[in-house]
Scaffold this active site. Structure first.
Site, PDB file in Angstrom:
ATOM      1  N   GLY A   1       4.091 -24.706  43.892  1.00 50.23           N
ATOM      2  CA  GLY A   1       4.112 -25.385  45.378  1.00 50.23           C
ATOM      3  C   GLY A   1       5.393 -25.211  45.804  1.00 50.23           C
ATOM      4  O   GLY A   1       5.287 -24.647  47.074  1.00 50.23           O
ATOM      5  N   HIS A   2       6.501 -25.092  45.241  1.00 49.72           N
ATOM      6  CA  HIS A   2       7.883 -24.993  45.734  1.00 49.72           C
ATOM      7  C   HIS A   2       8.032 -23.533  46.197  1.00 49.72           C
ATOM      8  O   HIS A   2       8.412 -23.057  47.123  1.00 49.72           O
ATOM      9  CB  HIS A   2       8.840 -25.322  44.789  1.00 49.72           C
ATOM     10  CG  HIS A   2       8.966 -26.777  44.309  1.00 49.72           C
ATOM     11  ND1 HIS A   2       8.784 -27.194  43.184  1.00 49.72           N
ATOM     12  CD2 HIS A   2       9.606 -27.980  45.157  1.00 49.72           C
ATOM     13  CE1 HIS A   2       9.084 -28.596  43.099  1.00 49.72           C
ATOM     14  NE2 HIS A   2       9.300 -28.752  44.252  1.00 49.72           N
TER      15      HIS A   2
ATOM     16  N   GLN B   1       2.424 -29.885  52.183  1.00 53.08           N
ATOM     17  CA  GLN B   1       1.526 -30.734  52.479  1.00 53.08           C
ATOM     18  C   GLN B   1       1.086 -31.923  51.592  1.00 53.08           C
ATOM     19  O   GLN B   1       0.571 -32.903  51.714  1.00 53.08           O
ATOM     20  CB  GLN B   1       0.230 -29.922  53.121  1.00 53.08           C
ATOM     21  CG  GLN B   1      -0.760 -30.818  53.353  1.00 53.08           C
ATOM     22  CD  GLN B   1      -0.819 -31.599  54.504  1.00 53.08           C
ATOM     23  OE1 GLN B   1       0.039 -31.494  55.357  1.00 53.08           O
ATOM     24  NE2 GLN B   1      -1.591 -32.875  54.485  1.00 53.08           N
TER      25      GLN B   1
ATOM     26  N   VAL C   1      -0.984 -26.728  47.059  1.00 53.91           N
ATOM     27  CA  VAL C   1      -0.909 -25.455  45.772  1.00 53.91           C
ATOM     28  C   VAL C   1      -1.553 -26.318  44.689  1.00 53.91           C
ATOM     29  O   VAL C   1      -1.142 -27.254  44.180  1.00 53.91           O
ATOM     30  CB  VAL C   1       0.154 -24.704  45.406  1.00 53.91           C
ATOM     31  CG1 VAL C   1      -0.261 -23.760  44.368  1.00 53.91           C
ATOM     32  CG2 VAL C   1       0.823 -23.896  46.619  1.00 53.91           C
TER      33      VAL C   1
END
Ligand code: PAF
Length: 281
Positions: free
Chosen positions: A36-37, A148, A176
């Protein structure tokens, strides 16, 4: 990739890049980096000439009974991931560097910070807005990237940037997920194998509500009930909230429209997870 620990070094490195005419992208993190990062880092690399990532586990956004002490700290693994993506600068300050002795100034966004996670975690968003404002002042990016997955945080940071007139574009990148739907989170590392399976209840509940919305259901109470039914089949998971809200103000809405935010938080064992979906998206 340069790693700096102090505010002055970070400022100098960014100003040097700026003097070379480069645009600055910023990805603030608390480390324990996952895909995600890394999606935020890649978006920053794609849109900016010079990318700064910060790694700072911010104590002011943790409540007294939360997981500050045990929050995963994985600096070497994080460094390698950022290096592989050719991040230009990593800012990894100490707590004393970010909160010098005697610091008493906080940034508070009113009202909006009492909703969703702000209601369950009093003071959390005051810690977030304070540290993000400090980081924005230090890095002075053109674009800053947020996920998000923490939809409330994204809305609050956007509001703060607007209200305090930071000339920064806030970019929010999609959630993600693992193949089974679980949203990536640094806190997933706390889950036992059994809890890891139970944790899919969050994304399953959101999918169910999304599918009801797509079939024509717009009543928020009924969309929430649809999500609750999924949680009812997973009694080990304790729901904190399920809400249908305006994605900018975070105020509850009675009728959903396209882009309305359906957000959930739930405890799986002692781990609190969050997830959300934009209805109709
Ligand atoms: O989303 C996070 O990891 C944190 O809340 C942030 C934005 C880095 C501020 O500490």
């Amino acid at each position: 990739m340069k790693i700096v620990l102090t505010v002055n070094e970070a400022r100098l490195a960014v100003r040097d890049a700026r003097q070379q005419g480069k645009t600055i992208g910023f990805v603030p993190t608390m480390g324990a980096l996952h895909e995600g990062h890394m999606s935020l880092v890649r978006a920053a690399k794609a849109g900016c000439d010079f990318v700064v990532a910060s790694i700072f586990v911010n104590p002011t956004q943790f409540g007294p009974n939360e997981d500050l002490a045990k929050y995963p700290r994985t600096f070497e693994a994080d460094r390698q991931k950022l290096e592989a993506e050719h991040v230009d600068l990593v800012f990894a300050p100490t707590v004393d560097e970010m909160y010098p002795q005697g610091a008493v100034t906080f940034v508070t966004a009113e009202g909006i910070t009492d909703r969703l996670d702000g209601r369950s975690r009093p003071g959390h968003f005051r810690g977030v807005t304070t540290v993000v404002a400090k980081l924005f002042h230090i890095v002075e990016p053109d674009l800053a990237f947020f996920g998000q997955k923490d939809a409330a945080q994204a809305a609050i940071v956007r509001r703060m940037a607007r209200d305090l007139m930071f000339p920064i574009e806030i970019v929010v990148a999609p959630i993600v997920r693992e193949a089974d739907g679980l949203a990536l989170s640094s806190r997933n590392a706390y889950l036992s194998p059994a809890e890891r399976t139970q944790a899919t209840a969050l994304s399953r509940a959101l999918r169910e509500a999304q599918s009801r919305y797509r079939s024509g259901e717009i009543d928020s109470t009924r969309l929430i009930s649809a999500a609750q039914e999924v949680f009812a089949s997973e009694p080990a998971v304790r729901v904190d909230y399920i809400e249908v809200v305006d994605p900018e103000t975070l105020e509850p809405v009675a009728k959903a429209t396209s882009g309305t935010l359906l957000a959930v938080a739930a405890f799986v064992g002692s781990t609190r997870l969050i997830d959300n979906v934009l209805l109709g998206a």
